[in-house]
Structures are given as C-alpha cells and as structure tokens.
Design a protein around this motif. Structure first.
Motif, short mmCIF file in Angstrom:
data_model
loop_
_atom_site.label_atom_id
_atom_site.label_comp_id
_atom_site.label_asym_id
_atom_site.label_seq_id
_atom_site.Cartn_x
_atom_site.Cartn_y
_atom_site.Cartn_z
N SER A 24 2.20 40.45 81.78
CA SER A 24 2.78 40.49 80.43
C SER A 24 4.25 40.85 80.48
CB SER A 24 2.02 41.50 79.56
OG SER A 24 2.04 42.79 80.15
N ILE A 27 6.17 37.78 81.75
CA ILE A 27 6.31 36.77 80.70
C ILE A 27 7.36 37.22 79.68
CG2 ILE A 27 5.12 35.67 78.76
CD1 ILE A 27 2.59 35.64 80.45
N ALA A 28 7.36 38.51 79.34
CA ALA A 28 8.35 39.04 78.39
C ALA A 28 9.76 38.90 78.94
CB ALA A 28 8.03 40.49 78.07
N TYR A 31 10.80 35.26 78.83
CA TYR A 31 11.11 34.81 77.46
C TYR A 31 12.48 35.29 77.03
CZ TYR A 31 11.20 34.76 72.39
OH TYR A 31 11.59 34.58 71.08
N CYS A 34 15.29 33.48 79.00
CA CYS A 34 15.50 32.11 78.54
C CYS A 34 16.14 32.08 77.15
CB CYS A 34 14.18 31.34 78.52
SG CYS A 34 13.48 31.03 80.16
N THR A 85 12.71 28.91 72.46
CA THR A 85 12.13 29.53 73.65
C THR A 85 10.69 29.96 73.43
OG1 THR A 85 14.36 30.33 74.13
CG2 THR A 85 12.60 31.19 75.49
N GLN A 86 10.29 30.10 72.18
CA GLN A 86 8.89 30.46 71.90
C GLN A 86 7.92 29.38 72.38
OE1 GLN A 86 8.18 31.68 67.88
NE2 GLN A 86 9.50 33.49 68.03
N THR A 88 8.10 27.88 75.31
CA THR A 88 7.76 28.28 76.68
C THR A 88 6.86 29.51 76.69
OG1 THR A 88 9.72 29.69 76.91
CG2 THR A 88 9.97 27.39 77.52
N LEU A 89 7.10 30.43 75.75
CA LEU A 89 6.27 31.64 75.66
C LEU A 89 4.82 31.28 75.38
CD1 LEU A 89 6.08 34.75 75.54
CD2 LEU A 89 6.58 34.57 73.09
N THR A 90 4.60 30.32 74.48
CA THR A 90 3.24 29.90 74.15
C THR A 90 2.53 29.31 75.36
OG1 THR A 90 3.94 29.42 71.89
CG2 THR A 90 1.87 28.44 72.62
N GLN A 92 3.27 29.86 78.59
CA GLN A 92 3.09 30.87 79.63
C GLN A 92 1.91 31.79 79.32
OE1 GLN A 92 7.13 32.45 79.70
NE2 GLN A 92 7.38 31.69 81.78
N CYS A 93 1.69 32.08 78.06
CA CYS A 93 0.57 32.96 77.68
C CYS A 93 -0.78 32.30 77.91
CB CYS A 93 0.71 33.38 76.21
SG CYS A 93 2.09 34.51 75.91
#
Length: 240
Positions: A24, A27-28, A31, A34, A85-86, A88-90, A92-93
């Motif tokens: 986590s 990933i943070a 995010y 990026c 960038t959200q 990529t966050l989606t 990656q999660c």
C-alpha cells in the motif's frame, strides 16, 4: 513535494543497503510521484505559454495573462495531474503479487513495480503507454510549438543586442525544460530491463534529485536582485 515523496525513503534504502516497504505504501508513493511529475509537466507547459505571450504578443500580455488566468492555469495543472493519475492508481490496486518481492529500484517506479506482479501485465503496460501521451507527449509538443514561435520572433529582431536580451528572458525555463523532459522521455521510452534498468535508475536520479536541486539556482541567476546581492558578496569576500 517531488523530492519529499522519493528522497527520504531513497536515503533509507541507501543507508541500510535495502529496506522494506508495504504494498500500500509503494502504491501510494507511485501515485504521488506520478501525480507530481505530470503536474510538473503541465506547469512547464504553462510557463512556455507565458514566455510565448511575453515575447510574441507583448502588447497583449498583461490583458491575456491576468491574475484570473494565472490562477485558473495553476489550478488546472494540479487538478489534471492528480485526476489522470488516478487511472494508474485504480489499476495498481487491482494487482496481486506472488513473488519475487524485491524492487530493483530506489523507489516504487511503475515499471519495476509491475515486474513483481503475477497479474496480467499487458493491460497495465498499455495503459502506461497511453497515459504518456497526455502526461509527457502532448505537453512536450505544446512546449515545442511555443518555442518555435518564440525563436521565430527572436530571429525577426533586427539588433543582435535585442535578440540576446529577448532570448535571455526564456533561457532559464528552456534549460529546465530540456533537463526535465530529456530525462523523462528517455526513461519512459527505453524498455526497463537488464542493464537498461540500471541506466534508468541513474536517469531517474537526475530528474528526481538533480533537476529540483538546480531549479532555484537556474531561476535565481536570472533574477537581477539575486545577482546584485551575489556580486556584492563576492566583492566583499575578495576584499577580505
């Protein structure tokens, strides 16, 4: 923010010759890195537009680039950088991992982070490739267009002194753009594997640490008041 996201943990990794980080947290970090990086691209693009107005349309500059437009452009850069960038966050999660659990980098860059996943990588790799268009390619094209217009205007100035003075007004920004986009484009075009990954780590160090370090120096040297103070300090030191 760019430095704070990466450098403290990077120093910890170097000092301990390796360190652990949770999925986590990784990933943070990816995010925020990026998001800040893309925001920087947009801000550099806006600055190139500002230079275009100042040199190519000087009589209209104050009416076009008023405080309202300045605030809008800055807010737009930040919001767009974090919203895009959200995506990529989606992705990656949704990844899952089954080993190995060692990232061959000093921070959670998307490329080496992706090598650890057991999920289907093709969609994520395609998504990263597509996002480089709004993050890097389009801003860089806009910067090029702005400076093509600027150079055409500079070449149209009759006196050599006038051309030099006009060029110096955008030399600081052009230096930063060259350093930042040069390293960013290089690292995200060349595939990151084998020896190339080691080279990419060196290039990443340049735009994450060296470029922000040089930014204040580059911009301050163009500030007349700063130059005057530095000249006085040098003169005083020489007399001592």
């Amino acid at each position: 923010m760019f430095l704070t996201t990466v450098v403290p943990n990077m120093l910890r990794v170097i000092w301990l010759e390796g360190a652990t980080i949770s999925v986590s947290a990784c990933i943070a970090q990816a995010y925020i890195y990026c998001a800040i990086g893309s925001t920087e691209c947009y801000l550099l693009t806006v600055m190139s537009y500002d230079r275009y107005l100042a040199i190519c349309r000087p009589l209209h500059y104050s009416t076009i680039m008023d405080i309202r437009l300045q605030n809008f452009l800055v807010i737009y850069c930040w919001v767009l950088g974090f919203l895009l960038t959200q995506i990529t966050l989606t992705f990656q999660c949704q990844l899952y991992f089954c080993g190995p659990y060692v990232i061959n980098h000093f921070f959670c860059d998307p490329a080496p982070f992706l090598q650890l996943t057991c999920s289907h990588k093709a969609d994520f790799q395609l998504m990263i490739l597509i996002l480089t268009i709004p993050f890097i390619v389009l801003p860089f094209i806009l910067v090029l267009i702005s400076y093509i217009c600027v150079f055409k205007t500079i070449l149209g100035i009759s006196s050599a002194k006038g051309r030099k003075k006009t060029f110096l007004t955008c030399s600081s920004h052009l230096t930063v753009v060259t350093m930042y986009y040069g390293t960013m484009i290089t690292i995200y075009i060349v595939p990151a594997n084998g020896e190339t990954l080691t080279i990419n780590k060196l290039i990443a160090f340049l735009y994450i640490v060296v470029t922000p370090l040089l930014n204040p120096i580059i911009y301050c040297l163009r500030n007349q008041e700063m130059r005057a103070v530095m000249e006085k300090l040098i003169i005083v030191k020489d007399k001592q």
